[in-house]
Design an enzyme around this catalytic site. Structure first.
Site, PDB file in Angstrom:
ATOM      1  N   HIS A 192      74.317 -53.430 -19.933  1.00  0.00           N
ATOM      2  CA  HIS A 192      73.048 -54.160 -19.946  1.00  0.00           C
ATOM      3  C   HIS A 192      72.027 -53.456 -20.821  1.00  0.00           C
ATOM      4  O   HIS A 192      72.015 -52.236 -20.963  1.00  0.00           O
ATOM      5  CB  HIS A 192      72.511 -54.398 -18.534  1.00  0.00           C
ATOM      6  CG  HIS A 192      72.193 -53.164 -17.735  1.00  0.00           C
ATOM      7  ND1 HIS A 192      70.969 -52.538 -17.785  1.00  0.00           N
ATOM      8  CD2 HIS A 192      72.938 -52.457 -16.853  1.00  0.00           C
ATOM      9  CE1 HIS A 192      70.963 -51.509 -16.965  1.00  0.00           C
ATOM     10  NE2 HIS A 192      72.145 -51.428 -16.386  1.00  0.00           N
ATOM     11  N   ASP A 194      68.578 -53.803 -20.528  1.00  0.00           N
ATOM     12  CA  ASP A 194      67.276 -53.545 -19.915  1.00  0.00           C
ATOM     13  C   ASP A 194      67.248 -52.222 -19.164  1.00  0.00           C
ATOM     14  O   ASP A 194      68.292 -51.635 -18.847  1.00  0.00           O
ATOM     15  CB  ASP A 194      66.890 -54.689 -18.980  1.00  0.00           C
ATOM     16  CG  ASP A 194      67.867 -54.857 -17.828  1.00  0.00           C
ATOM     17  OD1 ASP A 194      69.086 -54.899 -18.090  1.00  0.00           O
ATOM     18  OD2 ASP A 194      67.426 -54.936 -16.667  1.00  0.00           O
ATOM     19  N   ASP A 227      71.102 -45.150 -17.774  1.00  0.00           N
ATOM     20  CA  ASP A 227      71.342 -46.473 -17.206  1.00  0.00           C
ATOM     21  C   ASP A 227      70.599 -47.529 -18.025  1.00  0.00           C
ATOM     22  O   ASP A 227      69.425 -47.759 -17.841  1.00  0.00           O
ATOM     23  CB  ASP A 227      70.856 -46.473 -15.755  1.00  0.00           C
ATOM     24  CG  ASP A 227      71.175 -47.757 -15.008  1.00  0.00           C
ATOM     25  OD1 ASP A 227      71.948 -48.580 -15.533  1.00  0.00           O
ATOM     26  OD2 ASP A 227      70.629 -47.939 -13.903  1.00  0.00           O
ATOM     27  N   GLU A 261      69.463 -56.878 -15.601  1.00  0.00           N
ATOM     28  CA  GLU A 261      70.274 -56.327 -14.523  1.00  0.00           C
ATOM     29  C   GLU A 261      69.424 -55.533 -13.539  1.00  0.00           C
ATOM     30  O   GLU A 261      69.714 -55.488 -12.337  1.00  0.00           O
ATOM     31  CB  GLU A 261      71.375 -55.445 -15.117  1.00  0.00           C
ATOM     32  CG  GLU A 261      72.411 -54.940 -14.104  1.00  0.00           C
ATOM     33  CD  GLU A 261      71.990 -53.662 -13.408  1.00  0.00           C
ATOM     34  OE1 GLU A 261      72.584 -53.319 -12.373  1.00  0.00           O
ATOM     35  OE2 GLU A 261      71.044 -52.992 -13.890  1.00  0.00           O
ATOM     36  N   GLU A 262      68.352 -54.904 -14.042  1.00  0.00           N
ATOM     37  CA  GLU A 262      67.510 -54.088 -13.175  1.00  0.00           C
ATOM     38  C   GLU A 262      66.535 -54.918 -12.345  1.00  0.00           C
ATOM     39  O   GLU A 262      65.768 -54.362 -11.559  1.00  0.00           O
ATOM     40  CB  GLU A 262      66.729 -53.064 -14.008  1.00  0.00           C
ATOM     41  CG  GLU A 262      67.587 -52.104 -14.811  1.00  0.00           C
ATOM     42  CD  GLU A 262      68.417 -51.159 -13.950  1.00  0.00           C
ATOM     43  OE1 GLU A 262      68.339 -51.270 -12.705  1.00  0.00           O
ATOM     44  OE2 GLU A 262      69.141 -50.328 -14.503  1.00  0.00           O
TER      45      GLU A 262
END
Length: 596
Positions: A192, A194, A227, A261-262
């Site tokens: 991802h 984001d 991440d 995703e976050e």
């Protein structure tokens, strides 16, 4: 008496890779992985498996990592195979062996290392934050920053953009299509774009600016380094390196990169999943590999913990409504007082922990008891006895629950009252009060079972206080003093995921690729790794695309300076090269494998 080794590992002769695989591990199940009792709980994930029955488990020696071992009082070395946690051997590309070895050399060069570092730094400098209150794409300008990231990615990987078919889904979702030469099922790599927002009041606490991408010679600093921009960049570096050497895949590869995703995942992975299902069909992918669990060292033995299952999710909102009025003439219980009684009832009746032989926690214990050298010897023996001894199983459950509070979460559904509100004025009776209870549903349970548990638990209280009770849209009881309503807060209920099989093809291919990349790494000096499945989150939108979903990030837990989602997020630069090596071997193995 332990069964003879020949009973546990009956050689079946020389066969193809496919037939060897299909005849092995016929009774494995999945289980959750967690840190052993004397280690700090670095892994609090759930690992599954189905233990091997000596009557039906015939392992071809050419595929298993060493001889099988029966009942053991001490941990096994990674080179010895366990009947309760089988290990496939390292799987190196054969058809593309020369290419794989050439790329191993290239990835160790200083030039490649510097290019990888610069690519991640460039991506980190774009603050692609996603927020829980983001509006739809096209209506909320905060999404616009992703256009800049797309420009950065195209500038960093022009060969990838020129050679693969690139589609933008819902404006900022990215799908890269690398067409294969055969009609074999495609496979999917995901990451991802984001990141979690940086809180403005914490910027002063960062060693370097959170969007500087600063490289200090060891660490690359910035939000998203851990991440999940490191996985995204490592995947693109692997693809670019293969393209540079004129590799042309036999099996079609798809890359899918979401952008929220976050937060909720709806704008990114939600739209990507619909696009992929409409374009390729339901269950149209051989496997999916997304970000997830990492390598961790337990007492000198390295474990890789790719996730193969996800817990369910349900936020239950409890709303109490009662007549208002002046607080100088109060009833015996206000809506807030009544709500407190319902909350107390929920907290006083937690979900029972369960350690069954068919469940994840039991299997985890067997797996770690086999290979973790710091696992207590008495528990190791108890775990082995619990395979067939009911009394030992009961004692084992009690010992695990007493050892650490985390085991209550590992062994069942969790609940936490996280939100509460009620009342508007100190002299006015509150007409409405509510609380939200967060649940993470054990994989052996369901949303429906959890909802029924809440109804059964709270119905007597509703009757006691003469409250009408409406639960998840259905009338349960009638009353005249007020009303209690249970509802799905924000409509985000999620069943536990399907469990990815570990008996055949895709799991063996992933495990073999992890071992090949790890054991051939110059940084690891031929050391071994134990691969065990675990439980994680985040792939719920992709469940219709394949039965084989894995969540794994090829990094050590120590490659993150301070973890993710916090100040001073930083990623070890050397892990970039190691991750690219893994993705390369995985891609080459998938492309030439007959295990899918």
């Amino acid at each position: 008496m332990a069964p003879a080794q020949s009973d546990l590992c009956h050689p079946i002769g020389r066969t193809s890779r496919k037939h060897q695989h299909e005849n092995g591990w016929s009774s494995l199940r999945l289980l959750p992985a967690f840190r052993a009792l004397l280690c700090s709980l670095v892994i609090i994930s759930l690992v599954l498996y189905k233990f091997c029955d000596s009557a039906i488990c015939h392992f071809p020696r050419s595929w298993l990592a060493g001889p099988c071992n029966g009942l053991a009082t001490r941990s096994l070395p990674p080179s010895v195979n366990s009947t309760t946690c089988p290990q496939w051997t390292a799987l190196h590309p054969t058809k593309h062996r020369g290419l794989s070895e050439d790329l191993d050399v290239a990835y160790n060069s200083e030039d490649f290392k510097q290019r990888a570092i610069q690519a991640l730094r460039n991506a980190v400098r774009v603050p692609t934050e996603s927020y829980d209150d983001n509006g739809p794409v096209g209506e909320d300008s905060r999404w616009d920053t992703f256009a800049e990231l797309h420009r950065v990615l195209e500038a960093s990987f022009p060969r990838v953009y020129e050679s693969l078919n690139v589609t933008k889904v819902n404006t900022y979702g990215l799908v890269f299509h690398w067409q294969g030469s055969t009609t074999a099922k495609p496979y999917l790599l995901a990451a991802h774009q984001d990141v979690v927002p940086v809180e403005s009041q914490t910027v002063k606490d960062w060693k370097y600016d959170p969007y500087s991408g600063y490289y200090d010679g060891t660490w690359i600093w910035g939000r998203g380094t851990c991440d999940d921009k490191s996985d995204l960049i490592r995947q693109l570096l692997a693809i670019d390196s293969l393209l540079k050497r004129d590799f042309s895949p036999a099996r079609t590869l798809i890359l899918a990169y979401g952008f929220d995703e976050e937060s909720k995942g709806i704008e990114g992975a939600g739209h990507l999943a619909r696009y992929l299902e409409e374009t390729y069909g339901r269950d149209s992918f051989a496997l999916l590999l997304d970000e997830g669990s990492v390598y961790t060292d337990m007492g000198g033995v390295v474990f890789a913990t790719p996730s193969t299952s996800e817990k369910g999710y349900l936020d239950v909102k409890i709303t109490l409504s009662t007549p208002g009025g002046h607080s100088s003439v109060p009833p015996s219980h206000t809506s807030i007082g009544l709500l407190s009684r319902f909350i107390a009832a929920v907290e006083d009746n937690p979900h029972e922990a369960s350690l069954s032989r068919t469940g994840t926690p039991f299997a985890t214990t067997q797996c770690l008891a086999a290979y973790n050298p710091v696992y207590p010897d008495d528990l190791r023996i108890l775990a082995r006895k619990a395979v067939t001894d009911d009394a030992a199983l009961k004692v084992l459950q009690e010992r695990l629950l007493a050892s650490h509070p985390q085991y209550k979460a590992i062994l069942g559904t969790t609940q936490a009252v996280d939100l509460v509100e009620g009342g508007v004025k100190v002299n006015a009776l509150p007409e409405r009060a509510s609380a939200v209870v967060n649940h993470r549903i054990a994989e052996h349970s369901s949303v429906g079972e959890l909802q029924q548990h809440m109804v059964d638990l709270l119905t007597p209280l509703a009757a006691k206080y003469d409250l009408a009770f409406v639960a998840f849209g259905s009338n349960v009881t009638y009353g005249g003093a007020g009303q209690i309503v249970l509802s799905d807060f924000l409509g985000m209920a999620l069943e536990p995921s399907p469990v990815t099989p570990t008996e055949y093809g895709p799991w063996a291919l992933l495990q073999g690729s992890i071992k090949a990349a790890f054991e051939s790494s110059p940084a690891r000096n031929s050391s071994k790794v134990v691969v065990i499945p675990s439980l994680s989150i985040d792939t719920r939108f992709y469940w219709n695309l394949t039965q084989h979903i894995f969540r794994f990030s090829p990094s050590f837990d120590t490659d993150n300076f301070n973890g993710a989602h916090t100040v001073n997020e930083a990623f070890r630069a050397d892990s970039l090269n190691e991750g690219v090596r893994f993705y390369t071997k995985f891609i080459l193995n998938v492309d030439e494998s007959d295990l899918l």
